[in-house]
Enzyme design. Structure first.
Site, PDB file in Angstrom:
ATOM      1  N   HIS A 191     105.687  36.521   8.346  1.00 17.33           N
ATOM      2  CA  HIS A 191     104.928  37.730   7.859  1.00 17.33           C
ATOM      3  C   HIS A 191     103.505  37.436   7.478  1.00 17.33           C
ATOM      4  O   HIS A 191     102.965  38.231   6.717  1.00 17.33           O
ATOM      5  CB  HIS A 191     105.804  38.544   6.586  1.00 17.33           C
ATOM      6  CG  HIS A 191     107.269  38.619   6.746  1.00 17.33           C
ATOM      7  ND1 HIS A 191     107.823  39.758   7.314  1.00 17.33           N
ATOM      8  CD2 HIS A 191     108.183  37.581   6.569  1.00 17.33           C
ATOM      9  CE1 HIS A 191     109.030  39.501   7.238  1.00 17.33           C
ATOM     10  NE2 HIS A 191     109.269  38.118   6.903  1.00 17.33           N
TER      11      HIS A 191
ATOM     12  N   SER B 221      75.464  35.689  15.907  1.00 14.19           N
ATOM     13  CA  SER B 221      75.048  37.166  15.669  1.00 14.19           C
ATOM     14  C   SER B 221      73.487  37.499  15.859  1.00 14.19           C
ATOM     15  O   SER B 221      72.594  36.557  15.369  1.00 14.19           O
ATOM     16  CB  SER B 221      75.578  37.663  14.348  1.00 14.19           C
ATOM     17  OG  SER B 221      74.860  38.794  14.094  1.00 14.19           O
TER      18      SER B 221
ATOM     19  N   LYS C 204      76.482  33.642  11.099  1.00 17.36           N
ATOM     20  CA  LYS C 204      77.707  34.029  11.738  1.00 17.36           C
ATOM     21  C   LYS C 204      78.100  32.865  13.226  1.00 17.36           C
ATOM     22  O   LYS C 204      76.991  32.367  13.664  1.00 17.36           O
ATOM     23  CB  LYS C 204      77.659  35.249  12.451  1.00 17.36           C
ATOM     24  CG  LYS C 204      77.770  36.300  11.413  1.00 17.36           C
ATOM     25  CD  LYS C 204      79.010  36.664  11.008  1.00 17.36           C
ATOM     26  CE  LYS C 204      79.859  37.243  11.880  1.00 17.36           C
ATOM     27  NZ  LYS C 204      80.544  38.458  11.701  1.00 17.36           N
TER      28      LYS C 204
ATOM     29  N   GLU D 137      88.435  35.809  21.250  1.00 13.33           N
ATOM     30  CA  GLU D 137      88.652  37.165  20.979  1.00 13.33           C
ATOM     31  C   GLU D 137      89.003  37.653  22.387  1.00 13.33           C
ATOM     32  O   GLU D 137      89.529  38.609  22.789  1.00 13.33           O
ATOM     33  CB  GLU D 137      87.549  38.017  20.479  1.00 13.33           C
ATOM     34  CG  GLU D 137      87.548  37.612  18.932  1.00 13.33           C
ATOM     35  CD  GLU D 137      86.147  38.090  18.178  1.00 13.33           C
ATOM     36  OE1 GLU D 137      86.242  39.072  17.639  1.00 13.33           O
ATOM     37  OE2 GLU D 137      85.124  37.483  18.631  1.00 13.33           O
TER      38      GLU D 137
END
Ligand code: ARG
Length: 476
Positions: A157, A278, A284, A291
């Site tokens: 979980h 970024s 970043k 992804e």
């Protein structure tokens, strides 16, 4: 102008929009190698059986080699008015060798031709994918061996459950990928029957030798039913289904990489090779490759769905709907190959932060089960009672804002007076992990042995150059 390849009964020419919707050359030119390969097997058989003379067969074969050389050299002019790869190649063959080229299509139809080409293509793709999966497994196996004793929190979980090792986590994916290989191998085995010689749908009256063409093309046997041979696209669907499940596995690993490399988790780091910055936020370091791998399943599952819907309800045998089979397969298998290559690179690149992982593993009362097990083992408590007592000890630690190992013996005994200081040995995550020696368990000794076993098996099957994982590249 009517189509020169089939226009005998036509007086008028097609509407421009007809030509546009009908043409597949824009995408099926990818099948050129397979088309030449299958034509060469066909013409050799026509020569061997005496359907064509030996001279005709060899003239055609040499002409096909010339066409192949032109395509290879990028000197071939693909024409949309010639519809598809089959007619483009045959038409160029006629330009090169004259009217004898027209004999190539004896005892053959584009229906068995495209079914054969496409099977050959998918078979090649499966072989490439099997190789790439083995490469990813090997990268994971090597990480597992290096991190057989690196402790991390295991989750259910996404809540801290019990401590595990990072190596064990890597080997979980090796198992998944082994099943993926099994699915691709199964699809390849069923795919491996040759449609060539089924002709349009009914077979042919020419004395062809289907065993010879099947064998020349590396198929196990000729497909037994000519209708089925030209109608079947199960092989593509099955391959896409296997691709969906493999991409699903990649998406789970990709998601874990996104989580692990986030500052909030801080479990691992990807180098500059697999991250991006970024344009506005200078701090970043984004895991874009992970992804994108996570996202690939979207198009792969879409491709499976698309082809399934194309095939649904089609009456036997061939229907032009089936020309829509290729683009989803090309796109999905390209995406899977790219995803596998990128994931292999990321796994090799990933640097786990052992200290951060161990610290996180100690949080969240991850040794609570070990405490309950101690009560069962040492005091003979039924597991349910031990579970209850441990729950009360967890609540006590929580109220004091500390971990289980930080409680005093007096604290522990306030809940269960028979507890002794021997219990502290099981409250450390390292000991917890070491104790899980059951078959398939996370104990470093187990993980090390499993990693070694996998590496030995995989070194045979994986891409040779394991340092540099190349992408699948684009095809003409
Ligand atoms: N381009 C066609 C396809 O991909 C080849 C088969 C054409 N067959 C036919 N009967 N028109 O499906």
């Amino acid at each position: 102008m009517t189509n020169t390849m089939w226009g005998g009964r036509f007086a008028g020419s097609p509407a421009a929009i007809m030509e546009e919707i009908n043409a597949s050359i824009g995408f099926d030119k990818r099948l050129w190698r397979q088309d030449i390969q299958a034509s060469k097997a066909h013409v050799a058989m026509l020569g061997a059986t005496g359907i064509l003379t030996a001279k005709e067969a060899s003239t055609i074969a040499r002409g096909l080699d010339k066409v192949a050389a032109e395509i290879e050299a990028g000197q071939f002019d693909f024409k949309p008015e010639l519809e598809d790869i089959h007619l483009n190649i045959e038409s160029r063959l006629a330009e090169l060798i004259g009217p004898v080229a027209g004999k190539l299509h004896t005892a053959r139809s584009r229906n068995d031709q495209v079914a054969t080409d496409f099977r050959l293509y998918v078979r090649d793709e499966i072989d490439a994918i099997l190789h790439l999966i083995a490469g990813l497994q090997l990268a994971l196996g090597n990480k597992a061996e290096a991190h057989a004793a690196t402790v991390m929190p295991g989750f259910t979980h996404l809540q801290t459950a019990q401590a595990i090792t990072f190596g064990h986590h890597c080997l979980a994916y090796v198992e998944m990928l082994a099943r993926d290989r099994g699915r691709f191998e199964g699809a390849r085995k069923r795919l491996n029957e040759c449609p060539l010689g089924a002709a349009a749908l009914a077979g042919t009256g020419f004395p062809i030798d289907r065993n010879a063409t099947a064998e020349a093309l590396g198929f196990a046997r000729p497909a037994a039913n000519s209708l089925d041979a030209v109608s079947d696209r199960d092989f593509a669907l099955e391959t896409l289904a296997a691709a969906c499940i493999a991409a699903m596995h990649l998406s789970r690993l990709a998601e874990e990489m996104v989580l692990w490399t986030s500052p909030q988790f801080g479990f691992a780091r990807l180098s500059d090779r697999y991250t991006t910055g970024s344009s506005i936020m200078p701090q970043k370091r984004n895991p874009d490759a992970a992804e994108l791998v996570r996202a690939k399943l979207g198009r792969i599952a879409g491709a499976f769905q698309a082809l399934l819907m194309v095939m649904k309800g089609l009456p036997l045998a061939y229907a032009k709907d089936m020309q829509e089979d290729k683009e989803p397969v090309f796109d999905a298998l390209d995406a899977l190959k790219l995803g596998l290559a990128a994931m292999t690179g990321m796994v090799q690149d990933l640097e786990p932060d052992a200290a951060a992982m161990a610290e996180a593993a100690a949080k969240g009362f991850s040794t609570a089960t070990d405490l309950a097990d101690w009560l069962v083992r040492e005091l003979g408590l039924p597991f349910r009672e031990a579970h209850h007592a441990t729950g009360r000890i967890v609540a006590l630690a929580e109220s004091k804002g500390c971990g289980l190992a930080d409680l005093s013996l007096a604290d522990l005994q306030s809940v269960e007076p028979r507890l002794t200081k021997g219990v502290f040995s099981v409250l450390e995550v390292e000991n917890s992990v070491k104790s899980r020696t059951s078959y398939g368990g996370t104990a470093p000794s187990r993980v090390r042995a499993e990693a070694k076993r996998w590496i030995k098996r995989l070194e045979k099957d994986a891409p040779r150059d394991r340092k540099k994982v190349k992408g699948p590249g684009s095809r003409p």
